[in-house]
Scaffold this motif. Structure first.
Motif, PDB file in Angstrom:
ATOM      1  N   LEU A 122       2.037   9.148  -6.157  1.00  0.00           N
ATOM      2  CA  LEU A 122       2.161  10.593  -5.950  1.00  0.00           C
ATOM      3  C   LEU A 122       3.440  11.130  -6.598  1.00  0.00           C
ATOM      4  CD1 LEU A 122       0.977  10.888  -2.235  1.00  0.00           C
ATOM      5  CD2 LEU A 122      -0.159  11.890  -4.223  1.00  0.00           C
ATOM      6  N   ALA A 123       4.548  10.431  -6.395  1.00  0.00           N
ATOM      7  CA  ALA A 123       5.806  10.860  -7.006  1.00  0.00           C
ATOM      8  C   ALA A 123       5.743  10.753  -8.529  1.00  0.00           C
ATOM      9  CB  ALA A 123       6.961  10.026  -6.463  1.00  0.00           C
ATOM     10  N   ALA A 124       5.104   9.722  -9.032  1.00  0.00           N
ATOM     11  CA  ALA A 124       4.986   9.557 -10.483  1.00  0.00           C
ATOM     12  C   ALA A 124       4.152  10.676 -11.093  1.00  0.00           C
ATOM     13  CB  ALA A 124       4.368   8.200 -10.799  1.00  0.00           C
ATOM     14  N   TYR A 125       3.088  11.080 -10.423  1.00  0.00           N
ATOM     15  CA  TYR A 125       2.277  12.198 -10.915  1.00  0.00           C
ATOM     16  C   TYR A 125       3.096  13.489 -10.946  1.00  0.00           C
ATOM     17  CZ  TYR A 125      -1.266  15.874 -10.983  1.00  0.00           C
ATOM     18  OH  TYR A 125      -1.988  16.992 -11.291  1.00  0.00           O
ATOM     19  N   ALA A 130      -2.556  -1.795 -10.635  1.00  0.00           N
ATOM     20  CA  ALA A 130      -2.798  -3.213 -10.360  1.00  0.00           C
ATOM     21  C   ALA A 130      -1.576  -4.053 -10.699  1.00  0.00           C
ATOM     22  CB  ALA A 130      -4.017  -3.697 -11.150  1.00  0.00           C
ATOM     23  N   SER A 131      -0.915  -3.740 -11.810  1.00  0.00           N
ATOM     24  CA  SER A 131       0.318  -4.464 -12.158  1.00  0.00           C
ATOM     25  C   SER A 131       1.389  -4.260 -11.102  1.00  0.00           C
ATOM     26  CB  SER A 131       0.821  -3.987 -13.527  1.00  0.00           C
ATOM     27  OG  SER A 131      -0.156  -4.172 -14.528  1.00  0.00           O
ATOM     28  N   LEU A 132       1.535  -3.008 -10.652  1.00  0.00           N
ATOM     29  CA  LEU A 132       2.513  -2.723  -9.599  1.00  0.00           C
ATOM     30  C   LEU A 132       2.162  -3.450  -8.315  1.00  0.00           C
ATOM     31  CD1 LEU A 132       4.897  -1.132  -8.401  1.00  0.00           C
ATOM     32  CD2 LEU A 132       3.303   0.746  -7.967  1.00  0.00           C
ATOM     33  N   ALA A 133       0.888  -3.492  -7.964  1.00  0.00           N
ATOM     34  CA  ALA A 133       0.463  -4.178  -6.740  1.00  0.00           C
ATOM     35  C   ALA A 133       0.818  -5.660  -6.787  1.00  0.00           C
ATOM     36  CB  ALA A 133      -1.038  -3.991  -6.532  1.00  0.00           C
ATOM     37  N   ILE A 134       0.630  -6.274  -7.944  1.00  0.00           N
ATOM     38  CA  ILE A 134       0.958  -7.702  -8.072  1.00  0.00           C
ATOM     39  C   ILE A 134       2.456  -7.922  -7.916  1.00  0.00           C
ATOM     40  CG2 ILE A 134       1.028  -9.623  -9.707  1.00  0.00           C
ATOM     41  CD1 ILE A 134      -1.641  -8.677 -10.786  1.00  0.00           C
ATOM     42  N   PHE A 135       3.259  -7.119  -8.615  1.00  0.00           N
ATOM     43  CA  PHE A 135       4.710  -7.276  -8.525  1.00  0.00           C
ATOM     44  C   PHE A 135       5.204  -7.060  -7.101  1.00  0.00           C
ATOM     45  CE2 PHE A 135       4.761  -5.959 -13.171  1.00  0.00           C
ATOM     46  CZ  PHE A 135       4.951  -7.258 -13.609  1.00  0.00           C
ATOM     47  N   GLN A 136       4.758  -5.998  -6.461  1.00  0.00           N
ATOM     48  CA  GLN A 136       5.222  -5.682  -5.115  1.00  0.00           C
ATOM     49  C   GLN A 136       4.758  -6.725  -4.111  1.00  0.00           C
ATOM     50  OE1 GLN A 136       7.330  -3.466  -4.228  1.00  0.00           O
ATOM     51  NE2 GLN A 136       7.113  -3.360  -2.000  1.00  0.00           N
ATOM     52  N   VAL A 167       9.687  -0.923   1.329  1.00  0.00           N
ATOM     53  CA  VAL A 167       9.159   0.298   0.715  1.00  0.00           C
ATOM     54  C   VAL A 167      10.274   1.063   0.012  1.00  0.00           C
ATOM     55  CG1 VAL A 167       8.112   2.542   1.198  1.00  0.00           C
ATOM     56  CG2 VAL A 167       7.210   0.492   2.295  1.00  0.00           C
ATOM     57  N   ALA A 168      11.416   1.194   0.661  1.00  0.00           N
ATOM     58  CA  ALA A 168      12.528   1.946   0.084  1.00  0.00           C
ATOM     59  C   ALA A 168      12.999   1.327  -1.229  1.00  0.00           C
ATOM     60  CB  ALA A 168      13.681   2.023   1.083  1.00  0.00           C
ATOM     61  N   PHE A 169      13.089   0.005  -1.281  1.00  0.00           N
ATOM     62  CA  PHE A 169      13.586  -0.632  -2.494  1.00  0.00           C
ATOM     63  C   PHE A 169      12.481  -0.910  -3.506  1.00  0.00           C
ATOM     64  CE2 PHE A 169      17.406  -1.237  -0.112  1.00  0.00           C
ATOM     65  CZ  PHE A 169      18.396  -1.340  -1.068  1.00  0.00           C
ATOM     66  N   GLY A 170      11.232  -0.736  -3.127  1.00  0.00           N
ATOM     67  CA  GLY A 170      10.145  -0.887  -4.092  1.00  0.00           C
ATOM     68  C   GLY A 170       9.763   0.399  -4.783  1.00  0.00           C
ATOM     69  N   LEU A 171      10.119   1.546  -4.195  1.00  0.00           N
ATOM     70  CA  LEU A 171       9.715   2.836  -4.756  1.00  0.00           C
ATOM     71  C   LEU A 171      10.351   3.155  -6.112  1.00  0.00           C
ATOM     72  CD1 LEU A 171       9.447   5.198  -1.659  1.00  0.00           C
ATOM     73  CD2 LEU A 171       7.635   4.487  -3.215  1.00  0.00           C
ATOM     74  N   VAL A 193       0.830  -1.205   0.000  1.00  0.00           N
ATOM     75  CA  VAL A 193       0.000   0.000   0.000  1.00  0.00           C
ATOM     76  C   VAL A 193       0.865   1.256   0.000  1.00  0.00           C
ATOM     77  CG1 VAL A 193      -1.701   1.308   1.317  1.00  0.00           C
ATOM     78  CG2 VAL A 193      -1.951  -1.161   1.091  1.00  0.00           C
ATOM     79  N   LEU A 194       1.902   1.287   0.830  1.00  0.00           N
ATOM     80  CA  LEU A 194       2.761   2.471   0.894  1.00  0.00           C
ATOM     81  C   LEU A 194       3.509   2.699  -0.415  1.00  0.00           C
ATOM     82  CD1 LEU A 194       4.240   2.187   4.509  1.00  0.00           C
ATOM     83  CD2 LEU A 194       2.580   3.857   3.660  1.00  0.00           C
ATOM     84  N   VAL A 195       3.975   1.642  -1.034  1.00  0.00           N
ATOM     85  CA  VAL A 195       4.676   1.790  -2.313  1.00  0.00           C
ATOM     86  C   VAL A 195       3.730   2.333  -3.375  1.00  0.00           C
ATOM     87  CG1 VAL A 195       5.695   0.480  -4.215  1.00  0.00           C
ATOM     88  CG2 VAL A 195       6.516   0.131  -1.894  1.00  0.00           C
ATOM     89  N   ILE A 196       2.494   1.834  -3.400  1.00  0.00           N
ATOM     90  CA  ILE A 196       1.528   2.325  -4.387  1.00  0.00           C
ATOM     91  C   ILE A 196       1.186   3.789  -4.130  1.00  0.00           C
ATOM     92  CG2 ILE A 196      -0.860   2.091  -5.174  1.00  0.00           C
ATOM     93  CD1 ILE A 196      -0.602  -0.907  -4.760  1.00  0.00           C
TER      94      ILE A 196
END
Length: 305
Positions: A121-124, A227-233, A177-181, A113-116
């Protein structure tokens, strides 16, 4: 009238440019036939072979330990009476394994959840906000994708020792979270950048702030990529053992570490190890199938773009 020589030269030219069948090479003919039914059948057979170990694990988790030690799991086809739910009853009554299972949930869900949330937000911001050094900062984020986890193990261990995060679920979550961002920002930024600018400008003209545009326009349109990111993470964190083995203690260890410790006495506790391993396998499968529709949409959208 044309001479025979001119006709002889004209006929091959007409055949090359007209309707004559063009001969294809061996490679092109092989590629053309890869979509046939025979290839589909072959892929199904390969997929079934890949599923054999999973099915064997399921059958082993439903057999009595004595039967498992005496014969292979395939003997259940001739003796279906060997199947029982007794192993799962023992697993659910095992406090250590159940605690490890819930620790895995407490680690995986916040990390995903935190990575998403932070990554979107950072991607936007990288996709649609103008600020000094935006492109250079994005290049730094992309460069972090190639940093291996092993490089940070010792420095983070020292930091966790000073901040008293060593051996806690919070420490494991922060590491993931740090390495997933970096991957999250890279994936979502490229997807958000493909949203039509006119759509965002129309929302801004209607009085929408950046947060309003993000939550009501960008997030719904970016659902396939999210959704793709959620699955990978989720799969990465759920199946991780290296990070948890280093930063989690006995009270905060996830299911992967608990199963690894159980394998040392595999002959004595197969009735707990087999159902525990299948439980660790079936949860990621359930998450994947739950987000499969959005995942396919994200892949297809990325292919079209």
């Amino acid at each position: 009238m044309t001479s025979p020589a001119v006709e002889a030269v004209a006929k091959p030219a007409a055949a090359d440019t007209g309707g004559g069948a063009v001969k294809r090479g061996i490679a092109s003919r092989i590629v053309a036939r890869t979509g046939g039914g025979l290839v589909s059948v072959g892929l199904v057979v390969v997929a079934l072979f890949w599923l054999v170990p999973t099915f064997g694990l399921l059958v082993s988790s439903l057999r009595d330990p004595q039967d498992t030690g005496a014969s292979g799991w395939w003997k259940v086809f001739s003796h279906p009476g060997q199947l029982t739910w007794h192993n799962y009853d023992k697993l659910l009554s095992n406090d250590d394994m159940m605690k490890a299972f819930f620790n895995t949930v407490w680690i995986t869900v916040p990390s995903t959840v935190l990575v998403i949330l932070i990554g979107s937000l950072a991607a936007y911001a990288f996709a649609w906000l103008e600020f000094p050094g935006r492109d250079w900062l994005f290049l730094v984020v992309v460069g972090l994708l190639v940093v291996p986890i092993q490089v940070a193990l010792i420095p983070i261990s020292k930091l966790y020792g000073e901040t008293h995060l060593f051996g806690t679920i919070t420490g494991v979550v922060l590491f993931h979270v740090a390495f997933g961002l970096p991957f999250a920002v890279f994936l979502l930024r490229n997807y958000f950048a493909g949203i039509p600018r006119d759509l965002l400008e129309a929302a801004r003209m209607d009085g929408g702030t950046d947060l309003t545009i993000f939550f009501r326009v960008v997030l719904p349109l970016g659902l396939p990529a999210i959704a793709s990111l959620a699955i990978f993470q989720f799969l990465w964190v759920w199946n991780d053992m290296l990070v948890a083995l280093i930063y989690a203690d006995a009270d905060s260890q996830p299911l992967t570490v608990a199963l690894q410790s159980q394998t040392r006495a595999m002959g004595a506790n197969i009735e707990v190890l087999a159902p525990g391993a299948f439980l660790s396998l079936v949860v990621p499968l359930a998450v994947f199938f739950a987000f499969q529709r959005h995942f396919v949409q994200g892949v297809m959208a990325g292919a079209v773009k």
